[in-house]
Design an enzyme around this catalytic site. Structure first.
Site, PDB file in Angstrom:
ATOM      1  CE  LYS A 203      46.982  44.654  25.065  1.00 10.80           C
ATOM      2  NZ  LYS A 203      45.894  44.222  24.155  1.00 10.80           N
TER       3      LYS A 203
ATOM      4  N   GLY B  17      43.547  43.268  34.713  1.00 14.79           N
ATOM      5  CA  GLY B  17      42.373  42.145  33.804  1.00 14.79           C
ATOM      6  C   GLY B  17      42.888  40.897  34.473  1.00 14.79           C
ATOM      7  CB  SER B  18      42.162  37.228  34.205  1.00 21.61           C
ATOM      8  OG  SER B  18      43.259  36.894  32.819  1.00 21.61           O
ATOM      9  CB  THR B  19      43.773  36.271  38.812  1.00 18.96           C
ATOM     10  OG1 THR B  19      42.526  37.555  39.013  1.00 18.96           O
ATOM     11  CG2 THR B  19      44.490  35.724  40.032  1.00 18.96           C
TER      12      THR B  19
ATOM     13  CB  VAL C 182      46.676  38.231  31.936  1.00 14.27           C
ATOM     14  CG1 VAL C 182      47.555  38.637  30.878  1.00 14.27           C
ATOM     15  CG2 VAL C 182      46.254  37.101  31.649  1.00 14.27           C
ATOM     16  N   GLY C 183      47.591  38.480  34.890  1.00 14.07           N
ATOM     17  CA  GLY C 183      49.390  39.455  35.980  1.00 14.07           C
ATOM     18  C   GLY C 183      49.843  38.812  36.313  1.00 14.07           C
TER      19      GLY C 183
ATOM     20  CD  GLU D 203      43.439  48.197  40.812  1.00 14.81           C
ATOM     21  OE1 GLU D 203      42.697  47.218  41.493  1.00 14.81           O
ATOM     22  OE2 GLU D 203      43.360  49.269  41.640  1.00 14.81           O
TER      23      GLU D 203
ATOM     24  CB  CYS E 215      37.028  43.655  38.589  1.00 16.36           C
ATOM     25  SG  CYS E 215      37.143  45.751  38.987  1.00 16.36           S
TER      26      CYS E 215
ATOM     27  CD  GLU F 269      36.402  38.166  37.945  1.00 16.98           C
ATOM     28  OE1 GLU F 269      37.525  37.383  36.854  1.00 16.98           O
ATOM     29  OE2 GLU F 269      36.506  39.023  37.954  1.00 16.98           O
TER      30      GLU F 269
HETATM   31  P1  NAD Z   1      42.580  39.640  30.090  1.00 20.87           P
HETATM   32  O1  NAD Z   1      44.007  39.487  31.013  1.00 20.87           O
HETATM   33  O2  NAD Z   1      42.243  38.142  29.219  1.00 20.87           O
HETATM   34  O3  NAD Z   1      43.527  41.135  29.573  1.00 20.87           O
HETATM   35  C1  NAD Z   1      44.068  42.433  30.047  1.00 20.87           C
HETATM   36  C2  NAD Z   1      44.355  42.904  28.569  1.00 20.87           C
HETATM   37  O4  NAD Z   1      46.186  41.865  29.094  1.00 20.87           O
HETATM   38  C3  NAD Z   1      43.972  42.942  27.990  1.00 20.87           C
HETATM   39  O5  NAD Z   1      44.343  43.896  27.449  1.00 20.87           O
HETATM   40  C4  NAD Z   1      45.263  41.947  26.874  1.00 20.87           C
HETATM   41  O6  NAD Z   1      45.424  41.805  25.818  1.00 20.87           O
HETATM   42  C5  NAD Z   1      46.541  41.771  28.082  1.00 20.87           C
HETATM   43  N1  NAD Z   1      47.425  40.382  27.826  1.00 20.87           N
HETATM   44  C6  NAD Z   1      47.067  39.057  27.555  1.00 20.87           C
HETATM   45  N2  NAD Z   1      47.866  39.017  27.468  1.00 20.87           N
HETATM   46  C7  NAD Z   1      48.599  39.602  27.678  1.00 20.87           C
HETATM   47  C8  NAD Z   1      50.516  39.453  28.214  1.00 20.87           C
HETATM   48  N3  NAD Z   1      50.825  37.839  28.427  1.00 20.87           N
HETATM   49  N4  NAD Z   1      50.851  40.063  28.430  1.00 20.87           N
HETATM   50  C9  NAD Z   1      51.035  40.927  28.086  1.00 20.87           C
HETATM   51  N5  NAD Z   1      49.267  41.827  28.150  1.00 20.87           N
HETATM   52  C10 NAD Z   1      48.251  40.945  28.093  1.00 20.87           C
HETATM   53  O7  NAD Z   1      41.368  40.621  30.608  1.00 20.87           O
HETATM   54  P2  NAD Z   1      40.181  40.261  30.083  1.00 20.87           P
HETATM   55  O8  NAD Z   1      39.065  38.557  29.352  1.00 20.87           O
HETATM   56  O9  NAD Z   1      40.081  41.891  29.034  1.00 20.87           O
HETATM   57  O10 NAD Z   1      39.567  41.190  31.234  1.00 20.87           O
HETATM   58  C11 NAD Z   1      38.342  40.711  32.512  1.00 20.87           C
HETATM   59  C12 NAD Z   1      38.913  40.433  33.426  1.00 20.87           C
HETATM   60  O11 NAD Z   1      39.306  42.132  34.221  1.00 20.87           O
HETATM   61  C13 NAD Z   1      38.428  39.803  34.643  1.00 20.87           C
HETATM   62  O12 NAD Z   1      39.293  38.921  35.722  1.00 20.87           O
HETATM   63  C14 NAD Z   1      39.010  41.196  35.520  1.00 20.87           C
HETATM   64  O13 NAD Z   1      37.838  40.370  37.085  1.00 20.87           O
HETATM   65  C15 NAD Z   1      39.478  41.765  35.665  1.00 20.87           C
HETATM   66  N6  NAD Z   1      39.024  43.449  35.624  1.00 20.87           N
HETATM   67  C16 NAD Z   1      39.439  43.449  36.989  1.00 20.87           C
HETATM   68  C17 NAD Z   1      39.664  45.633  37.405  1.00 20.87           C
HETATM   69  C18 NAD Z   1      39.678  46.006  38.739  1.00 20.87           C
HETATM   70  O14 NAD Z   1      40.116  46.506  39.245  1.00 20.87           O
HETATM   71  N7  NAD Z   1      40.312  45.621  38.916  1.00 20.87           N
HETATM   72  C19 NAD Z   1      38.784  45.896  36.846  1.00 20.87           C
HETATM   73  C20 NAD Z   1      38.306  45.286  35.277  1.00 20.87           C
HETATM   74  C21 NAD Z   1      38.677  44.299  34.767  1.00 20.87           C
END
Ligand code: NAD
Length: 454
Positions: A154, A207-209, A211-212, A229, A263, A356
């Site tokens: 996705k 993605g974001s901490t 949502v993670g 990540e 990130c 961040e």
């Molecule tokens: P985000 O968490 O908003 O979204 C990331 C992904 O998760 C998107 O595809 C989104 O549609 C999906 N998502 C959102 N809600 C969800 C849910 N409830 N269930 C399942 N999936 C869901 O993050 P973003 O704004 O797209 O990206 C920015 C963040 O990503 C920053 O915090 C950045 O540091 C982090 N990031 C980390 C790394 C790493 O390797 N550590 C690399 C790149 C980005």
């Protein structure tokens, strides 16, 4: 039917209308991936390797097309976008060597033979953020497919175009239908379904901490395997014995690359007090020379931010009374531009210093000595990346061992090589991607004992 309008970050104008999958469509594709798993896992190692090499070759042939698509969709500089498409091909090539090398062990036991097997997990759900759509997808699907799993991917709502194209290229390369599936859709629908659907055996989330953490809770219900990540707030630590010219020249790229939407961005610069003023003089020259312009230009070093909403969020970190030391420039015209911005906060409690920002904003702080540098660098909930600048090798070793982060560079700002492990300490993540051990994250170890006494 839900659709999403993709907007060019460079012009602010619509690019394309895209259908977003609903939960029923998501289920159909997950089930298709699950059926494909039954045959993909049985494809002989040599044939799977050949298919991955073909996939890599086709991605390489389409490097320029994929790169242009990323400039259009994400506002990445063309130089970066070419590297990103190349990284997907490199990762596929690297892991194409894996199917024939997924070794188990023979462990000495009495009265028999004991063997371990590395077996694929099944369907892997990969959830990708918008900041590096191609590489982050590839770091998941490369090793996942090599280990014999099938994939549902996705992309982020706002940046799906290159992922969709990679899905088409996989089919052109001969990867069988159902093995690699791209499902554009909302996180709250498609992403959530990956977490709740029992046929999805592992989630790779970047993605974001915030949502993670939510995904981690969801995975607990099925004890679903998970790689995370997440965010970062990495430190660029500059000692008084460093090559200051080199450290200052590299510091803008280390935080403003991809408009700070990285990130690994070194968004806290820690400078030893005795060289602080000299560093700031050199850094100002470098920031002002950093080229923020149309990302389609070969000379561009930084483009726009991803969306109007994200621009508004980044602006909040630089209110009118922000401790701005100096700023770079942005081009005139539409698009979601924000200038490279250097802050000199008085306190480590300053929001832009602690959180961040995910934009081109860096905070610079002085430190006294080695212990103080390590203390400040570790004073964060994150621990992803960072740099250490010093000519004293002993100090560089001590400090790199002292900083709690997964990816550090000494006298360099490079964080990512596809053949070395990548991932975070603390709230920056869980598990490692890339490198020789990533296959372990996509396999179960099965132990079988054969009794030789009967
Ligand atoms: P985000 O968490 O908003 O979204 C990331 C992904 O998760 C998107 O595809 C989104 O549609 C999906 N998502 C959102 N809600 C969800 C849910 N409830 N269930 C399942 N999936 C869901 O993050 P973003 O704004 O797209 O990206 C920015 C963040 O990503 C920053 O915090 C950045 O540091 C982090 N990031 C980390 C790394 C790493 O390797 N550590 C690399 C790149 C980005």
């Amino acid at each position: 039917m839900t659709t999403y309008t993709i907007i060019s970050p460079t012009t602010g104008k619509p690019v394309q209308e895209l259908h977003l999958a609903d939960i029923f469509e998501t289920d159909v594709i997950i089930e298709k991936a699950n059926r494909a798993f039954q045959s993909w896992r049985l494809v002989s190692p040599g044939d799977r390797a050949t298919l991955l090499r073909r996939f890599a070759a086709i991605v390489e042939e389409h490097n320029e097309e994929l790169a242009q698509l990323e400039v259009l969709n994400s506002g990445h500089t063309i130089g970066n976008a070419r590297w990103e498409a190349g990284n997907v091909a490199n990762v596929l090539n690297y892991y194409s060597a894996a199917p024939e090398r997924l070794f188990g062990r023979q462990i000495p036991v009495p009265n028999g033979i004991d063997i371990t097997f590395k077996e694929p997990l099944g369907v892997i759900g990969i959830i990708v953020p918008w900041n590096f759509p191609m590489p982050i997808a590839g770091w998941g699907f490369g090793p996942a497919l090599a280990a014999g799993n099938t994939v549902v991917l996705k992309p982020a709502e706002v940046t799906p175009l290159t992922a969709i194209r990679l899905g088409e290229l996989a089919l052109e390369a001969g990867i069988p239908e159902g093995v690699f599936n791209v499902i554009p859709g909302k996180g709250s629908i498609v992403g959530e379904r990956f977490v709740t659907h029992p046929a999805v055996r592992k989630i790779v989330f970047t993605g974001s901490t915030e949502v993670g953490k939510h995904i981690m809770q969801g995975c607990a219900n099925q004890v679903k395997r998970l790689t995370l990540e997440l965010g970062g707030k990495s430190a660029n630590v500059i000692f008084d014995d460093a090559d200051l010219e080199k450290a200052a020249a590299g510091a803008p790229g280390a935080v403003f690359d991809n408009a700070g939407q990285d990130c690994c961005a070194r968004s806290r610069i820690l400078v030893q007090r005795s060289v602080f003023d000299r560093f700031m003089e050199l850094f100002e020259v470098a920031v002002k020379a950093f080229r923020v312009e149309d990302p389609a230009l070969d000379t561009a070093e930084m483009g726009p931010l991803i969306t109007a909403a994200h621009l508004a969020r980044v602006k909040e970190y630089v209110p009118s009374d922000a401790p701005i030391a100096f700023q770079g420039s942005v081009p005139a015209g539409d698009g979601f531009w924000f200038p490279p911005t250097v802050l000199m906060p008085k306190s480590t409690e300053d929001r832009a210093y602690r959180e961040e920002v995910f934009g081109p904003v860096v905070s610079v702080m002085a430190f006294e000595d080695e212990a103080d540098a390590i203390r400040l660098a570790n004073d964060s909930e994150f621990g992803l990346s960072g740099s250490i600048w010093s000519r004293d090798i002993g100090r560089a070793v001590r400090v790199s061992r002292g900083i709690e982060a997964g990816n550090l560079s000494v006298n360099s700002n490079s964080s990512v090589r596809y053949w070395t492990p990548f991932g975070g300490y603390k709230q920056s993540g869980l598990g490692r991607e890339l490198g020789p051990d990533a296959l372990d994250a996509f396999t179960e170890t099965k132990n079988v004992f054969f009794d030789t006494q009967i």
